[in-house]
Design a protein around this motif. Structure first.
Motif, mmCIF file in Angstrom:
data_model
loop_
_atom_site.group_PDB
_atom_site.id
_atom_site.type_symbol
_atom_site.label_atom_id
_atom_site.label_comp_id
_atom_site.label_asym_id
_atom_site.label_seq_id
_atom_site.Cartn_x
_atom_site.Cartn_y
_atom_site.Cartn_z
ATOM 1 N N THR A 118 1.402 -2.118 -3.728
ATOM 2 C CA THR A 118 1.276 -1.050 -4.734
ATOM 3 C C THR A 118 0.178 -1.337 -5.757
ATOM 4 O OG1 THR A 118 2.982 -2.063 -6.116
ATOM 5 C CG2 THR A 118 3.711 -0.421 -4.495
ATOM 6 N N ALA A 119 -0.560 -2.416 -5.560
ATOM 7 C CA ALA A 119 -1.620 -2.794 -6.509
ATOM 8 C C ALA A 119 -2.794 -1.830 -6.400
ATOM 9 C CB ALA A 119 -2.081 -4.220 -6.227
ATOM 10 N N GLY A 128 -1.650 -5.887 -9.600
ATOM 11 C CA GLY A 128 -0.280 -5.458 -9.356
ATOM 12 C C GLY A 128 0.550 -5.665 -10.610
ATOM 13 N N GLY A 129 1.824 -5.437 -10.502
ATOM 14 C CA GLY A 129 2.724 -5.637 -11.634
ATOM 15 C C GLY A 129 3.066 -7.093 -11.878
ATOM 16 N N ALA A 154 -3.003 -14.693 -4.593
ATOM 17 C CA ALA A 154 -2.389 -14.221 -5.832
ATOM 18 C C ALA A 154 -2.912 -15.055 -6.993
ATOM 19 C CB ALA A 154 -0.872 -14.330 -5.755
ATOM 20 N N VAL A 155 -3.203 -14.386 -8.096
ATOM 21 C CA VAL A 155 -3.678 -15.046 -9.309
ATOM 22 C C VAL A 155 -2.617 -14.819 -10.380
ATOM 23 C CG1 VAL A 155 -5.524 -15.183 -11.014
ATOM 24 C CG2 VAL A 155 -6.065 -14.607 -8.641
ATOM 25 N N ALA A 183 -12.081 -7.078 -15.260
ATOM 26 C CA ALA A 183 -12.420 -6.435 -13.989
ATOM 27 C C ALA A 183 -11.524 -5.233 -13.723
ATOM 28 C CB ALA A 183 -12.302 -7.434 -12.844
ATOM 29 N N CYS A 184 -10.310 -5.273 -14.207
ATOM 30 C CA CYS A 184 -9.358 -4.196 -13.926
ATOM 31 C C CYS A 184 -9.225 -3.191 -15.065
ATOM 32 C CB CYS A 184 -7.989 -4.791 -13.615
ATOM 33 S SG CYS A 184 -7.997 -5.761 -12.089
ATOM 34 N N LEU A 185 -9.764 -3.500 -16.204
ATOM 35 C CA LEU A 185 -9.601 -2.641 -17.373
ATOM 36 C C LEU A 185 -10.164 -1.243 -17.169
ATOM 37 C CD1 LEU A 185 -8.631 -2.484 -20.289
ATOM 38 C CD2 LEU A 185 -10.885 -3.265 -20.989
ATOM 39 N N THR A 186 -11.365 -1.126 -16.691
ATOM 40 C CA THR A 186 -12.006 0.185 -16.598
ATOM 41 C C THR A 186 -11.544 0.979 -15.391
ATOM 42 O OG1 THR A 186 -13.872 -0.761 -15.393
ATOM 43 C CG2 THR A 186 -14.076 -0.594 -17.789
#
Length: 103
Positions: free
Chosen positions: A33-34, A48-49, A74-75, A91-94
């Motif tokens: 679901t990521a 992901g969550g 996984a990080v 990297a995921c903000l925008t």
């Protein structure tokens, strides 16, 4: 009384914020679901969550053409330095999915 003070000291010394690491099954479900983020160093990234995920390194002779067969790592925040986690957050903000309003 001394025993109570010792237990209090031991309890205070342990990190209450340390949560157990998610299981492999939980991480796999989370990855499904990521959402995709910007690449980091030419590697695909997802958020992901439970964790961030990054495409595993590709070695000589490995194909990267099959989008359904991408190995990931996984990080987890607990396993990485704050600077590393900031890089993933940026990297995921925008590219974070936006909520759809009925307006």
């Amino acid at each position: 009384m001394i025993f109570g003070l010792m237990m209090l000291a031991i309890t205070a010394a342990t990190d209450a914020s340390a949560a157990p690491s998610p299981t492999a099954d939980a991480l796999q479900a989370d990855l499904q679901t990521a959402y995709a983020c910007k690449e980091i160093d030419g590697r695909k990234v997802w958020k992901g969550g439970l964790a961030y995920y990054i495409q595993s390194y590709v070695y000589d002779g490995q194909s990267t053409d099959d989008a359904t067969d991408v190995a990931t790592d996984a990080v987890l925040p607990a396993d990485n330095a704050p600077e590393t986690m900031r890089e993933f957050e940026e990297a995921c903000l925008t590219l974070a999915p936006t909520a759809i309003n009925g307006n």
